[in-house]
Design a protein around this motif. Structure first.
Motif, short mmCIF file in Angstrom:
data_model
loop_
_atom_site.label_atom_id
_atom_site.label_comp_id
_atom_site.label_asym_id
_atom_site.label_seq_id
_atom_site.Cartn_x
_atom_site.Cartn_y
_atom_site.Cartn_z
N VAL A 119 1.02 -1.25 -0.03
CA VAL A 119 0.05 -0.12 0.04
C VAL A 119 0.97 1.24 -0.08
N ALA A 120 0.54 2.19 -0.91
CA ALA A 120 1.34 3.46 -0.92
C ALA A 120 0.58 4.70 -1.52
N GLN A 121 0.92 5.68 -1.03
CA GLN A 121 0.47 7.09 -1.50
C GLN A 121 1.39 7.42 -2.91
N HIS A 122 0.50 7.38 -4.07
CA HIS A 122 1.00 7.45 -5.53
C HIS A 122 2.08 6.00 -5.59
N ALA A 123 1.65 5.11 -5.92
CA ALA A 123 2.01 3.82 -5.75
C ALA A 123 3.22 3.72 -6.99
N ALA A 124 2.99 4.59 -7.95
CA ALA A 124 3.91 4.45 -9.04
C ALA A 124 5.28 4.60 -8.69
N THR A 125 5.35 5.73 -7.65
CA THR A 125 7.09 5.95 -7.19
C THR A 125 7.70 4.73 -6.55
N GLU A 126 6.71 4.22 -5.65
CA GLU A 126 7.49 3.10 -4.84
C GLU A 126 7.54 1.85 -5.85
N ALA A 127 6.66 1.57 -6.90
CA ALA A 127 6.87 0.59 -7.81
C ALA A 127 8.01 0.68 -8.72
N ASN A 128 8.33 1.80 -8.91
CA ASN A 128 9.34 2.19 -9.98
C ASN A 128 10.83 1.79 -9.13
N ILE B 261 -10.29 -0.81 -8.20
CA ILE B 261 -10.33 0.72 -8.04
C ILE B 261 -8.73 0.92 -7.67
N ALA B 262 -8.09 0.44 -6.75
CA ALA B 262 -6.93 0.75 -6.40
C ALA B 262 -5.58 0.20 -6.80
N GLY B 263 -5.73 -0.94 -7.47
CA GLY B 263 -4.65 -2.07 -7.66
C GLY B 263 -3.59 -1.47 -8.76
N ARG B 264 -2.44 -1.83 -8.55
CA ARG B 264 -1.30 -1.62 -9.72
C ARG B 264 -0.63 -3.00 -9.48
N THR B 265 -0.37 -3.49 -10.83
CA THR B 265 0.41 -4.64 -10.83
C THR B 265 1.95 -4.42 -10.85
N ALA B 266 2.66 -5.21 -10.17
CA ALA B 266 3.89 -4.95 -9.73
C ALA B 266 4.65 -5.30 -11.24
N LYS B 267 5.65 -4.42 -11.48
CA LYS B 267 6.19 -4.60 -12.76
C LYS B 267 6.89 -5.79 -13.17
N CYS B 268 7.20 -6.58 -12.10
CA CYS B 268 7.94 -7.81 -12.34
C CYS B 268 6.75 -8.86 -12.63
N ASN B 269 5.41 -8.51 -12.59
CA ASN B 269 4.33 -9.37 -12.72
C ASN B 269 3.61 -9.31 -14.00
N MET B 270 4.16 -8.05 -14.80
CA MET B 270 3.54 -7.74 -16.02
C MET B 270 4.18 -8.73 -17.15
N PRO B 271 3.41 -9.22 -18.08
CA PRO B 271 4.00 -9.85 -19.24
C PRO B 271 5.16 -9.22 -20.01
N ALA B 272 6.10 -9.99 -20.18
CA ALA B 272 7.23 -9.44 -21.06
C ALA B 272 6.81 -9.02 -22.45
#
Length: 221
Positions: free
Chosen positions: A107-116, A203-214
């Motif tokens: 869980v993060a505020q503006h999760a794109a920052t943490e995801a990157n 509503i709020a989910g964001r897939t981790a980049k490592c879980n995205m299909p290549a």
């Protein structure tokens, strides 16, 4: 409470609120200088800490020094971070907190920052890098529409959560983000806006980049 906090999938999930402070060197991705995490579970009608909070400074690489602007915002100095654990040490210690076979969401505020940041440091935290995220911003927009903005300070004011003295330090931000997340879940649950974990993730989910299909090359056979 409503259906969300009675959903077996929700009850089986450990929600790990996470925040990084970072430097942003020109020509490079953001480099972490501090990380904090707080694991929460909803059990028997209340939120509880799943384990001790985690916090660590992180020594940045030479190309990403702490600047006066970073010090002004966070209070962290060059001397502090230069004596800190390396990214491998700090993020490795955090990574070992995650047990195989258990269900987690970050869980993060503006999760794109943490995801990157997590993706770019994935060699040091492979378990963490495989965990999907929830972003409190789209969740707040859904649960409490009409606010002038959805920055963390605005959400703290809306929920009457006291500003921490050390705002923009990782653990202080994790603590108040966790409070915001709990308030949002409570409001959504009481209002019947979210029926289960799947609805929350939609509503709020964001897939981790490592879980995205290549993505294959255009002419791959």
């Amino acid at each position: 409470m409503g259906g969300l906090t009675e959903d077996p999938a929700f009850l089986a999930t450990t929600f790990v609120v996470i925040d990084f402070e970072a430097t942003t060197p020109k020509g490079y991705p953001a480099q972490p200088i501090e990380v904090a995490a707080l694991a929460l579970r909803y059990e028997e009608g209340a939120w509880t800490a799943a384990c001790r909070p985690f916090a660590s400074l992180i020594r940045p690489p030479a190309f990403a020094p702490v600047t006066p602007a970073v010090t002004a915002q966070t209070g962290l100095t060059v001397e502090q971070v230069n004596q800190a654990p390396s990214p491998a040490q700090a993020l490795g210690a955090l990574d070992r907190r995650f047990a195989a076979g258990k269900q987690y969401l970050l869980v993060a505020q503006h999760a794109a920052t943490e995801a990157n940041i997590i993706y770019n440091q994935r060699e040091h935290c492979p378990a963490l890098a495989r965990i999907d995220l929830l972003d409190t911003i789209p969740l707040a927009k859904y649960v409490v529409p009409g606010l002038p903005s959805y920055q963390l300070d605005m959400l703290l004011a809306h929920f009457c959560i006291k500003q921490p003295a050390d705002r923009h330090r990782a653990y202080a931000d994790v603590d108040v983000t966790a409070q915001v997340f709990v308030r949002l879940v409570s409001a959504a649950d009481e209002g019947g806006q979210l029926s289960d974990l799947a609805a929350l993730v939609k509503i709020a989910g964001r897939t981790a980049k490592c879980n995205m299909p290549a993505q294959g090359g255009l002419f791959d056979i």
